[in-house]
Design a protein around this motif. Structure first.
Motif, mmCIF file in Angstrom:
data_model
loop_
_atom_site.group_PDB
_atom_site.id
_atom_site.type_symbol
_atom_site.label_atom_id
_atom_site.label_comp_id
_atom_site.label_asym_id
_atom_site.label_seq_id
_atom_site.Cartn_x
_atom_site.Cartn_y
_atom_site.Cartn_z
ATOM 1 N N ASN A 335 -22.877 -7.488 -30.251
ATOM 2 C CA ASN A 335 -21.887 -8.563 -30.149
ATOM 3 C C ASN A 335 -21.796 -9.087 -28.711
ATOM 4 N N PRO A 336 -21.968 -10.396 -28.496
ATOM 5 C CA PRO A 336 -21.924 -10.945 -27.135
ATOM 6 C C PRO A 336 -20.554 -10.804 -26.471
ATOM 7 N N LEU A 337 -19.470 -10.773 -27.261
ATOM 8 C CA LEU A 337 -18.144 -10.583 -26.678
ATOM 9 C C LEU A 337 -18.062 -9.226 -25.980
ATOM 10 N N VAL A 338 -18.652 -8.213 -26.599
ATOM 11 C CA VAL A 338 -18.680 -6.873 -26.007
ATOM 12 C C VAL A 338 -19.593 -6.858 -24.784
ATOM 13 N N ARG A 339 -20.762 -7.448 -24.897
ATOM 14 C CA ARG A 339 -21.698 -7.454 -23.767
ATOM 15 C C ARG A 339 -21.087 -8.158 -22.554
ATOM 16 N N GLY A 340 -20.412 -9.274 -22.788
ATOM 17 C CA GLY A 340 -19.812 -10.010 -21.683
ATOM 18 C C GLY A 340 -18.739 -9.204 -20.983
ATOM 19 N N ALA A 341 -17.910 -8.510 -21.753
ATOM 20 C CA ALA A 341 -16.874 -7.674 -21.145
ATOM 21 C C ALA A 341 -17.493 -6.506 -20.400
ATOM 22 N N ALA A 342 -18.615 -5.992 -20.905
ATOM 23 C CA ALA A 342 -19.303 -4.899 -20.221
ATOM 24 C C ALA A 342 -19.819 -5.346 -18.856
ATOM 25 N N VAL A 343 -20.296 -6.577 -18.775
ATOM 26 C CA VAL A 343 -20.752 -7.111 -17.491
ATOM 27 C C VAL A 343 -19.615 -7.069 -16.470
ATOM 28 N N TRP A 344 -18.451 -7.555 -16.883
ATOM 29 C CA TRP A 344 -17.318 -7.587 -15.939
ATOM 30 C C TRP A 344 -16.893 -6.181 -15.559
ATOM 31 N N ALA A 345 -16.828 -5.278 -16.525
ATOM 32 C CA ALA A 345 -16.420 -3.908 -16.234
ATOM 33 C C ALA A 345 -17.353 -3.268 -15.214
ATOM 34 N N LEU A 346 -18.647 -3.440 -15.412
ATOM 35 C CA LEU A 346 -19.620 -2.836 -14.497
ATOM 36 C C LEU A 346 -19.567 -3.482 -13.121
ATOM 37 N N SER A 347 -19.250 -4.759 -13.073
ATOM 38 C CA SER A 347 -19.137 -5.430 -11.766
ATOM 39 C C SER A 347 -17.990 -4.859 -10.940
ATOM 40 N N GLN A 348 -16.998 -4.297 -11.623
ATOM 41 C CA GLN A 348 -15.865 -3.698 -10.932
ATOM 42 C C GLN A 348 -16.116 -2.235 -10.568
ATOM 43 N N LEU A 349 -17.005 -1.585 -11.289
ATOM 44 C CA LEU A 349 -17.198 -0.148 -11.117
ATOM 45 C C LEU A 349 -18.412 0.213 -10.263
ATOM 46 N N MET A 350 -19.380 -0.686 -10.164
ATOM 47 C CA MET A 350 -20.637 -0.350 -9.502
ATOM 48 C C MET A 350 -20.726 -0.961 -8.111
ATOM 49 N N ALA A 351 -21.473 -0.297 -7.257
ATOM 50 C CA ALA A 351 -21.756 -0.831 -5.919
ATOM 51 C C ALA A 351 -22.698 -2.028 -6.045
ATOM 52 N N GLY A 352 -22.706 -2.877 -5.017
ATOM 53 C CA GLY A 352 -23.423 -4.140 -5.085
ATOM 54 C C GLY A 352 -24.890 -4.033 -5.413
ATOM 55 N N ALA A 353 -25.617 -3.182 -4.710
ATOM 56 C CA ALA A 353 -27.058 -3.086 -4.922
ATOM 57 C C ALA A 353 -27.366 -2.568 -6.324
ATOM 58 N N ALA A 354 -26.622 -1.568 -6.752
ATOM 59 C CA ALA A 354 -26.857 -0.997 -8.074
ATOM 60 C C ALA A 354 -26.571 -2.031 -9.163
ATOM 61 N N PHE A 355 -25.534 -2.796 -8.959
ATOM 62 C CA PHE A 355 -25.189 -3.801 -9.965
ATOM 63 C C PHE A 355 -26.222 -4.916 -9.985
ATOM 64 N N ALA A 356 -26.703 -5.311 -8.816
ATOM 65 C CA ALA A 356 -27.726 -6.357 -8.752
ATOM 66 C C ALA A 356 -28.993 -5.904 -9.462
ATOM 67 N N GLY A 357 -29.367 -4.627 -9.275
ATOM 68 C CA GLY A 357 -30.535 -4.099 -9.965
ATOM 69 C C GLY A 357 -30.340 -4.087 -11.468
ATOM 70 N N LEU A 358 -29.127 -3.756 -11.894
ATOM 71 C CA LEU A 358 -28.809 -3.767 -13.315
ATOM 72 C C LEU A 358 -28.943 -5.175 -13.883
ATOM 73 N N ALA A 359 -28.505 -6.139 -13.116
ATOM 74 C CA ALA A 359 -28.580 -7.529 -13.566
ATOM 75 C C ALA A 359 -30.026 -7.963 -13.770
ATOM 76 N N GLN A 360 -30.903 -7.524 -12.897
ATOM 77 C CA GLN A 360 -32.317 -7.893 -13.034
ATOM 78 C C GLN A 360 -32.896 -7.357 -14.336
ATOM 79 N N ARG A 361 -32.428 -6.178 -14.748
ATOM 80 C CA ARG A 361 -32.946 -5.583 -15.977
ATOM 81 C C ARG A 361 -32.429 -6.305 -17.221
ATOM 82 N N HIS A 362 -31.415 -7.145 -17.022
ATOM 83 C CA HIS A 362 -30.840 -7.883 -18.158
ATOM 84 C C HIS A 362 -30.975 -9.392 -17.968
ATOM 85 N N GLU A 363 -31.987 -9.802 -17.206
ATOM 86 C CA GLU A 363 -32.140 -11.229 -16.921
ATOM 87 C C GLU A 363 -32.572 -12.026 -18.144
ATOM 88 N N ASN A 364 -32.982 -11.347 -19.202
ATOM 89 C CA ASN A 364 -33.398 -12.047 -20.420
ATOM 90 C C ASN A 364 -32.262 -12.207 -21.428
#
Length: 384
Positions: A335-364
């Protein structure tokens, strides 16, 4: 002079009081169906200001909401009933437990609609048999303005938080109504006893009260976590804290609660597993587990996806890094509603570099709304 008709009405009233208590109601009052003449105007202002948000049913059935006789033309008396659901502790205490989730008091056990409606039907059936009259029962799923009617029936008054306040039960009353074709003696309305107090308004985390006695539902956490079907607007997410279903802050802040008793109805006692559930366990719920956990609870009505949206926002506010794996796993949720909320949650919990790397793995990511969530938070980390 007491006429035969008035004497019969008084006896029916006495019968109602005895039977209402026997069934389990804590408060009863009677009013006329035309006792809220200002309701249409007030409702129209609320709707015109857009304060109902996406609750379109309030607009489409506004005439029935504002006038009981528009709902049922034969009604002659409205019997208002209240059932105490006062909690055994301050529901705000859970906000200090960052790894736990806060569920509104009314939803910590059985769905009150089912409980109250069942008791209403029992009482209405006894009354109809005794009076030889027609009756209809309503809980708040029907277009009835219960709080103004309850005020006119003497159960309490509408406080500055727009909910009913009772001298005996504070802000903790479930309301239901029985419409009947019998003319019964009406009670006097209760005067407003809020005075200068504005505790309920200052307690609101999202400033949902534009003025005393007015609520903008679009800013209310109860609306945002229950009625709202889309993503929770980013500007409200931090203020939601760990509230995952509803919000009790304005109710719990009311000073009149000091007179309230703990609910006697066992069905309203909080289930131990819903008092302050662990977020880690909630984040792991699939649909079947969600339905099992919330069987009989009003929480089940919003569905697993909206529920996880709420839990993810709370997880993001927790500061608890141990929740990162559970949140990351939900980036692959169907469900995209869940995925979108997960993005925000992780942006609050993770350090910048780790989160940026995570984003690259989900660029598709294919969903536009989820991609927008990534874009909204990535610049902050790219500049770090």
């Amino acid at each position: 002079m007491i006429t035969a008709a008035s004497g019969r009405a008084a006896r029916l009233r006495a019968f109602l009081e005895v039977e209402a208590k026997a069934v389990g109601f804590d408060a009863i009052g009677i009013t006329r169906p035309n006792s809220i003449p200002r309701a249409p105007e007030r409702l129209q202002v609320f709707l015109s200001d857009g304060h109902h948000g996406s609750m379109d049913w309030m607009e489409t059935r506004r005439n029935e909401r504002a006038d009981p006789q528009a709902l049922w033309g034969d009604v002659r008396s409205v019997i208002m009933l209240g059932m105490n659901y006062g909690p055994d502790s301050d529901p705000r205490a859970v906000h200090a437990q960052k790894d736990r989730a806060a569920i509104s008091v009314y939803a910590q056990n059985r769905d009150y609609h089912d409980v109250v409606k069942g008791k209403l039907k029992t009482l209405a059936g006894k009354f109809a048999s005794r009076a030889g009259a027609d009756v209809k029962v309503f809980v708040d799923t029907a277009p009835v303005m219960e709080k103004p009617l309850a005020e006119q029936a003497g159960l309490g008054w509408q406080g500055k938080h727009t909910n009913l306040v009772s001298r005996q039960f504070g802000s903790w009353l479930f309301l239901g109504s029985i419409f009947t074709t019998v003319e019964l003696p009406a009670d006097d309305a209760v005067a407003d006893h809020c005075g200068r107090c504005n505790a309920c308004q200052t307690a609101c985390p999202t400033n949902a009260f534009p003025a005393p006695y007015r609520l903008d539902a679009r800013r209310c956490i109860s609306y945002l976590t229950i009625e709202n079907k889309g993503p929770i607007p980013p500007e409200f997410r931090p203020a939601i804290g760990n509230r995952i279903y509803g919000c009790d802050d304005c109710l719990a802040a009311c000073p009149w609660n000091k007179f309230a008793q703990v609910a006697a109805e066992a069905k309203f006692a909080a289930r131990d597993d819903l008092r302050a559930p662990r977020m880690a366990e909630l984040l792991a719920l699939d649909d079947a587990a969600f339905r099992t956990l919330f069987s009989g609870s009003p929480v089940k009505r919003i569905g697993r996806d909206r529920f996880l949206r709420n839990v993810l926002i709370a997880a993001g506010n927790s500061g608890d890094a141990t929740l990162i794996p559970a949140c990351e796993a939900l980036l692959a949720d169907p469900n995209p509603l869940v995925r979108g909320a997960a993005v925000w949650a992780l942006s609050q919990l993770m350090a910048g570099a780790a989160f940026a790397g995570l984003a690259q793995r989900h660029e598709n990511e294919a969903d536009a709304d989820v991609r927008a969530e990534w874009r909204a938070v990535l610049p902050v980390f790219e500049d770090a």
